[in-house]
Structure formats: C-alpha cells, structure tokens
Write a protein that holds these residues in place. Structure first.
Motif, PDB file in Angstrom:
ATOM      1  N   LYS A   1       0.829  -1.205   0.000  1.00 16.24           N
ATOM      2  CA  LYS A   1       0.000   0.000   0.000  1.00 16.24           C
ATOM      3  C   LYS A   1       0.867   1.260   0.000  1.00 16.24           C
ATOM      4  N   ILE A   2       1.904   1.269   0.832  1.00 13.03           N
ATOM      5  CA  ILE A   2       2.791   2.435   0.941  1.00 13.03           C
ATOM      6  C   ILE A   2       3.515   2.690  -0.383  1.00 13.03           C
ATOM      7  N   GLN A   3       3.931   1.620  -1.026  1.00  9.72           N
ATOM      8  CA  GLN A   3       4.604   1.790  -2.305  1.00  9.72           C
ATOM      9  C   GLN A   3       3.638   2.344  -3.352  1.00  9.72           C
ATOM     10  N   ASP A   4       2.420   1.826  -3.381  1.00  7.59           N
ATOM     11  CA  ASP A   4       1.434   2.268  -4.363  1.00  7.59           C
ATOM     12  C   ASP A   4       0.982   3.709  -4.112  1.00  7.59           C
ATOM     13  N   ILE A   5       0.762   4.068  -2.855  1.00  8.90           N
ATOM     14  CA  ILE A   5       0.214   5.387  -2.518  1.00  8.90           C
ATOM     15  C   ILE A   5       1.288   6.471  -2.443  1.00  8.90           C
ATOM     16  N   HIS A   6       2.461   6.116  -1.896  1.00  8.12           N
ATOM     17  CA  HIS A   6       3.512   7.115  -1.663  1.00  8.12           C
ATOM     18  C   HIS A   6       4.728   6.966  -2.571  1.00  8.12           C
ATOM     19  N   GLY A   7       4.878   5.810  -3.209  1.00  7.71           N
ATOM     20  CA  GLY A   7       6.080   5.567  -4.007  1.00  7.71           C
ATOM     21  C   GLY A   7       7.278   5.181  -3.165  1.00  7.71           C
ATOM     22  N   ILE A   8       7.059   4.820  -1.902  1.00 11.54           N
ATOM     23  CA  ILE A   8       8.154   4.457  -0.999  1.00 11.54           C
ATOM     24  C   ILE A   8       8.372   2.952  -1.085  1.00 11.54           C
ATOM     25  N   THR A   9       9.584   2.572  -1.462  1.00  9.37           N
ATOM     26  CA  THR A   9       9.918   1.154  -1.611  1.00  9.37           C
ATOM     27  C   THR A   9      10.537   0.620  -0.316  1.00  9.37           C
ATOM     28  N   PRO A  10      10.521  -0.704  -0.128  1.00  3.76           N
ATOM     29  CA  PRO A  10      11.178  -1.279   1.047  1.00  3.76           C
ATOM     30  C   PRO A  10      12.655  -0.888   1.138  1.00  3.76           C
ATOM     31  N   GLU A  11      13.320  -0.781  -0.005  1.00  2.00           N
ATOM     32  CA  GLU A  11      14.739  -0.397  -0.002  1.00  2.00           C
ATOM     33  C   GLU A  11      14.936   1.004   0.581  1.00  2.00           C
ATOM     34  N   MET A  12      14.000   1.882   0.336  1.00  2.00           N
ATOM     35  CA  MET A  12      14.094   3.244   0.859  1.00  2.00           C
ATOM     36  C   MET A  12      13.993   3.261   2.379  1.00  2.00           C
ATOM     37  N   LEU A  13      13.261   2.303   2.949  1.00  2.00           N
ATOM     38  CA  LEU A  13      13.111   2.238   4.405  1.00  2.00           C
ATOM     39  C   LEU A  13      14.338   1.645   5.089  1.00  2.00           C
ATOM     40  N   GLN A  14      15.191   0.963   4.338  1.00  2.00           N
ATOM     41  CA  GLN A  14      16.357   0.307   4.917  1.00  2.00           C
ATOM     42  C   GLN A  14      17.584   1.210   4.971  1.00  2.00           C
ATOM     43  N   GLY A  15      17.542   2.319   4.284  1.00  2.00           N
ATOM     44  CA  GLY A  15      18.686   3.215   4.271  1.00  2.00           C
ATOM     45  C   GLY A  15      18.677   4.114   5.494  1.00  2.00           C
ATOM     46  N   PRO A  16      19.322   5.249   5.374  1.00  2.00           N
ATOM     47  CA  PRO A  16      19.273   6.210   6.482  1.00  2.00           C
ATOM     48  C   PRO A  16      17.833   6.644   6.725  1.00  2.00           C
ATOM     49  N   LEU A  17      17.567   7.106   7.935  1.00  4.68           N
ATOM     50  CA  LEU A  17      16.224   7.585   8.246  1.00  4.68           C
ATOM     51  C   LEU A  17      15.798   8.639   7.227  1.00  4.68           C
ATOM     52  N   PRO A  18      14.484   8.741   6.961  1.00  5.05           N
ATOM     53  CA  PRO A  18      14.015   9.648   5.915  1.00  5.05           C
ATOM     54  C   PRO A  18      14.136  11.133   6.259  1.00  5.05           C
ATOM     55  N   ALA A  19      14.574  11.455   7.447  1.00  6.21           N
ATOM     56  CA  ALA A  19      14.748  12.855   7.840  1.00  6.21           C
ATOM     57  C   ALA A  19      15.792  12.902   8.954  1.00  6.21           C
ATOM     58  N   SER A  20      16.369  14.070   9.172  1.00  8.02           N
ATOM     59  CA  SER A  20      17.328  14.203  10.272  1.00  8.02           C
ATOM     60  C   SER A  20      16.847  15.293  11.228  1.00  8.02           C
ATOM     61  N   LEU A  21      17.105  15.083  12.508  1.00  8.07           N
ATOM     62  CA  LEU A  21      16.665  15.999  13.547  1.00  8.07           C
ATOM     63  C   LEU A  21      17.575  17.218  13.601  1.00  8.07           C
ATOM     64  N   HIS A  22      16.968  18.404  13.622  1.00  7.82           N
ATOM     65  CA  HIS A  22      17.742  19.640  13.705  1.00  7.82           C
ATOM     66  C   HIS A  22      17.399  20.463  14.933  1.00  7.82           C
ATOM     67  N   PHE A  23      16.229  20.227  15.522  1.00 11.67           N
ATOM     68  CA  PHE A  23      15.822  21.008  16.688  1.00 11.67           C
ATOM     69  C   PHE A  23      14.772  20.219  17.454  1.00 11.67           C
ATOM     70  N   ASP A  24      14.907  20.164  18.773  1.00  5.79           N
ATOM     71  CA  ASP A  24      13.964  19.408  19.599  1.00  5.79           C
ATOM     72  C   ASP A  24      13.783  20.157  20.910  1.00  5.79           C
ATOM     73  N   TYR A  25      12.722  20.948  20.999  1.00  7.60           N
ATOM     74  CA  TYR A  25      12.413  21.690  22.221  1.00  7.60           C
ATOM     75  C   TYR A  25      11.484  20.855  23.097  1.00  7.60           C
ATOM     76  N   LYS A  26      11.766  20.792  24.365  1.00  8.95           N
ATOM     77  CA  LYS A  26      10.881  20.142  25.334  1.00  8.95           C
ATOM     78  C   LYS A  26      10.714  21.073  26.512  1.00  8.95           C
ATOM     79  N   ALA A  27       9.488  21.270  26.936  1.00  8.68           N
ATOM     80  CA  ALA A  27       9.219  22.102  28.110  1.00  8.68           C
ATOM     81  C   ALA A  27       9.633  21.368  29.369  1.00  8.68           C
ATOM     82  N   GLY A  28      10.000  22.142  30.383  1.00  9.53           N
ATOM     83  CA  GLY A  28      10.273  21.577  31.706  1.00  9.53           C
ATOM     84  C   GLY A  28      11.656  21.128  31.803  1.00  9.53           C
TER      85      GLY A  28
END
Length: 115
Positions: free
Chosen positions: A88-115
């Motif tokens: 379903k993911i491949q058909d709807i989004h074009g995301i292949t299983p190989e794409m999920l095995q590589g580096p994460l699809p995004a990298s964290l640049h900022f993470d604010y947490k209160a408290g």
C-alpha cells in the motif's frame, strides 16, 4: 528514545486510496496494525494529512528506542499485514522497502521540550 517527523507525498490521484488505508488500519485491521507497530518497537505513530500547492502529503511522527531498527523491520518483515502495508505504501507514496532500509528519511535539527 528517538523521534522523527517526516513527510511522504501522496501520489496524484491516490488521496482517496490513502484515506481508505487510514480508515482500514483504524478499523478492520486495527489489531494487526497494533501488533505490527509493536514488532517494530514503535512507542508512538501519528499520521496527518497536509494539502499543499505542490500536492498532498502524509505528515508522520514516529517514536521508538531505535528508529533505524524499526524501519528495517518495516522493510523486511514477512508478516502478512506488514507485507500488505508495504504494498500500500509503495502504491500510494512511491516508498519502496529499499528506501526504508537506508538512512532515516529525515534528520533531527531542533527538539524543544518544556520543563
């Protein structure tokens, strides 16, 4: 705990199919999807729809102890639900299983947490 936000395009003409997929994993396949996410080690998954001038996108938030491992499991699991979901993911989004095995699809640049 690791978390990531990322966006996946909803391919042109696939918005209704995407909406049906979301309804299915919240309805008749809810328990299968929950077990899938447990296998992946996900603690949280949030999915939103974002229409833009460039097209529709699924906005995703995932949280797990090891996100790379979670995506690897999603890409390679032989569980019938996971295989169905990958198709379903491949058909709807074009995301292949190989794409999920590589580096994460995004990298964290900022993470604010209160408290």
């Amino acid at each position: 705990m690791e978390c990531i936000t990322w966006f996946a395009p909803i391919l042109p003409g696939k918005l209704d199919e995407w909406k049906s997929l979301i309804e299915e994993v919240q309805g008749p396949r809810k328990e299968e999807h929950r077990r899938s996410r447990e296998r992946m080690g996900l603690k949280r998954e949030v999915v939103s729809h974002m229409p833009t001038p460039q097209g529709d996108f699924a906005c995703l938030f995932h949280e797990a102890e090891d996100l790379s491992k979670s995506f690897q499991i999603a890409a390679t699991s032989d569980d019938p639900h996971d295989q169905w979901f990958r198709e379903k993911i491949q058909d709807i989004h074009g995301i292949t299983p190989e794409m999920l095995q590589g580096p994460l699809p995004a990298s964290l640049h900022f993470d604010y947490k209160a408290g």
